[in-house]
Scaffold this active site. Structure first.
Site, PDB file in Angstrom:
ATOM      1  N   LEU A 184       0.819  -1.210   0.000  1.00 31.96           N
ATOM      2  CA  LEU A 184       0.000   0.000   0.000  1.00 31.96           C
ATOM      3  C   LEU A 184       0.852   1.257   0.000  1.00 31.96           C
ATOM      4  O   LEU A 184       0.415   2.315  -0.449  1.00 31.96           O
ATOM      5  CB  LEU A 184      -0.917   0.011   1.235  1.00 31.96           C
ATOM      6  N   SER A 214       5.209   2.846   1.182  1.00 27.35           N
ATOM      7  CA  SER A 214       6.505   2.567   1.806  1.00 27.35           C
ATOM      8  C   SER A 214       7.195   3.868   2.164  1.00 27.35           C
ATOM      9  O   SER A 214       6.912   4.928   1.607  1.00 27.35           O
ATOM     10  CB  SER A 214       7.396   1.749   0.864  1.00 27.35           C
ATOM     11  N   SER A 265      11.071   5.363   4.462  1.00 23.28           N
ATOM     12  CA  SER A 265      12.501   5.099   4.611  1.00 23.28           C
ATOM     13  C   SER A 265      12.794   3.919   5.533  1.00 23.28           C
ATOM     14  O   SER A 265      13.821   3.262   5.391  1.00 23.28           O
ATOM     15  CB  SER A 265      13.204   6.354   5.148  1.00 23.28           C
ATOM     16  N   PHE A 266      11.906   3.628   6.485  1.00 24.33           N
ATOM     17  CA  PHE A 266      12.186   2.513   7.397  1.00 24.33           C
ATOM     18  C   PHE A 266      11.019   1.539   7.531  1.00 24.33           C
ATOM     19  O   PHE A 266      11.066   0.621   8.346  1.00 24.33           O
ATOM     20  CB  PHE A 266      12.586   3.038   8.786  1.00 24.33           C
ATOM     21  N   ALA A 267       9.965   1.715   6.730  1.00 27.36           N
ATOM     22  CA  ALA A 267       8.808   0.822   6.850  1.00 27.36           C
ATOM     23  C   ALA A 267       8.063   0.723   5.527  1.00 27.36           C
ATOM     24  O   ALA A 267       8.169   1.594   4.661  1.00 27.36           O
ATOM     25  CB  ALA A 267       7.867   1.324   7.941  1.00 27.36           C
ATOM     26  N   LYS A 268       7.327  -0.368   5.382  1.00 29.10           N
ATOM     27  CA  LYS A 268       6.429  -0.526   4.246  1.00 29.10           C
ATOM     28  C   LYS A 268       5.114  -1.092   4.764  1.00 29.10           C
ATOM     29  O   LYS A 268       5.072  -1.761   5.803  1.00 29.10           O
ATOM     30  CB  LYS A 268       7.039  -1.436   3.181  1.00 29.10           C
ATOM     31  N   VAL A 269       4.035  -0.800   4.053  1.00 27.79           N
ATOM     32  CA  VAL A 269       2.705  -1.220   4.500  1.00 27.79           C
ATOM     33  C   VAL A 269       2.073  -2.113   3.446  1.00 27.79           C
ATOM     34  O   VAL A 269       2.063  -1.780   2.258  1.00 27.79           O
ATOM     35  CB  VAL A 269       1.803  -0.002   4.768  1.00 27.79           C
ATOM     36  N   ASP A 303      -0.038  16.329  14.110  1.00 29.15           N
ATOM     37  CA  ASP A 303       0.278  16.279  12.675  1.00 29.15           C
ATOM     38  C   ASP A 303      -0.996  16.032  11.870  1.00 29.15           C
ATOM     39  O   ASP A 303      -1.044  15.152  11.011  1.00 29.15           O
ATOM     40  CB  ASP A 303       1.319  15.194  12.397  1.00 29.15           C
TER      41      ASP A 303
END
Length: 426
Positions: A27, A29, A31-35, A145
């Site tokens: 879905l 991504s 710099s340190f994670a992807k979904v 945020d």
């Protein structure tokens, strides 16, 4: 047994994660994670899984942000407009954050497609955002945020507040109750945050809500400049113009939210009391029951289940932390009574005192909470017709040996309430 979740057109690859989820398409991504979208093997439910690279978070100093996100979502997971967290799992190198799947994607994408929304549609999203943030603030949590990119939509088009990585929890406040970390997206950030002085997180979120409502109705941000310093100058001077199509009531709310002085700025709670906000309001009176229950329980039975950096960042072997979200045992029932709502609230309070519970009443919404040890009872009453009320009764126990306690308290309540009950349901 057939799954209660309908089959989805989502393509699932068949890759199985920790024996619990089948992974599907990516879905997004960072710099340190992807979904990824995924499907629960046990229930068939679609979820979203944020796969976080542990080493990258350590190298970039992002682990506190992950902890904040998980802890905020854990505390707020019962509000219908906050993205729900299901469980947290981890291996030696990865953290897996399993959350509700928002099939409608980002609200930002919808705004790009349509440019701006009509007032009715904008009001509906704004109502849902305000409800969620008001709930956050009552629990001492500031989002910090708020922007369309962090607001998702489910398949019914309901708004889901997400990305609590910059949120501030009550324990992050200084002795004077203020926050001091400058964060957020410049075009949505309150002037006192930009000025890097102590600020009230709820008031800062209120400013962002003003920008958000302007964006929904206008199709662009009120403060915009390629030069960031010039943009900040506009923010401090309240330098913006309304397009002609925004109504006077909506302008008034935006203007009061975009007050550079946080002391005189309109609060989210005040906005929720305006005629403009309450028009076509779809939030059911019954919806508040779960919110009240969890807030009451949090106060009555302080849990030591806060997730620590050690839990997630320093793990050396696989670990399933889903138990953090399964420690409460609930029982609920509904009854009708031919008495006034006030009488039911009064009776519930008397029962609580008789059984040794601490009693809290929320008269304006006809809610009474009873607390004792790690047990919470909430009774919420709604007048269905003249002389006829419907009441929801919920009993919750948090802890290991909860089953017997729930049954014990439940039996006591049933006996004591019989005096006013016309009939029990479900």
């Amino acid at each position: 047994m057939e799954s209660p979740y309908p089959k989805s057109p989502e393509k699932i690859t068949g890759t199985v994660l920790l024996g619990k989820y089948e992974l599907g398409r990516r879905l997004g991504s960072g710099s340190f994670a992807k979904v990824h979208v995924a499907r629960s093997i046990s229930t068939g439910e679609l979820v979203a899984i944020k796969i976080i690279d542990k080493q990258k978070t350590i190298d970039s100093g992002m682990e506190p942000r992950i902890i904040r996100e998980i802890e905020a979502m854990r505390r707020l997971h019962n509000h219908p407009n906050v993205l729900k967290i299901h469980e947290v799992m981890a291996t030696k190198s990865k953290i897996y954050l399993v959350v509700e799947y928002a099939a409608g994607g980002e609200l930002f994408t919808k705004l790009i497609r349509f440019g701006r929304l009509n007032e009715s549609a904008a009001r509906r999203y704004f109502q849902q955002l305000a409800s969620a943030l008001s709930f956050c603030h009552r629990d001492g949590i500031a989002h910090r945020d708020v922007k369309p990119q962090n607001l998702l939509l489910d398949k019914q088009g309901n708004l889901k507040v997400s990305d609590f990585g910059l949120s501030a929890l009550p324990e992050h406040r200084s002795n004077n109750g203020l926050l001091h970390t400058a964060c957020g997206t410049p075009a949505y950030t309150a002037p006192e945050v930009i000025a890097q002085r102590g600020y009230d997180g709820a008031k800062a979120d209120a400013w962002s809500c003003g920008v958000f409502l302007f964006v929904l109705l206008a199709g662009y941000v009120p403060f915009d400049d390629a030069n960031i310093v010039a943009m900040y100058r506009k923010i401090h001077k309240r330098d913006y113009r309304f397009p002609s199509w925004i109504s006077k009531p909506a302008r008034s709310i935006i203007y009061k939210l975009l007050d550079p002085n946080p002391e005189t700025r309109m609060s989210i709670e005040a906005v929720m009391g305006t005629v403009w906000f309450q028009k076509s309001l779809e939030i059911s009176e019954f919806q508040s029951s779960v919110f009240e229950l969890d807030r009451f329980l949090e106060k009555e039975a302080k849990s030591s289940n806060a997730i620590t950096a050690f839990d997630l960042i320093s793990l050396s072997s696989g670990l399933d932390l889903s138990g953090l979200f399964e420690r409460r045992k609930r029982k609920e029932k509904r009854f009708t009574a031919r008495v006034s709502a006030e009488r039911v609230v009064e009776k519930a309070g008397m029962i609580g005192e008789k059984l040794g519970f601490r009693v809290e009443k929320k008269e304006e919404t006809k809610v009474v909470g009873l607390g004792k040890g790690r047990t919470a009872v909430v009774v919420e009453v709604v007048e269905f017709a003249e002389g006829l009320v419907v009441a929801d009764v919920k009993v919750v126990v948090e802890g290991e040996e909860e089953e017997e306690e729930v049954e014990s308290h439940w039996s006591e309540l049933i006996v004591e309430l019989e005096e006013i009950v016309l009939s029990w349901h479900n």
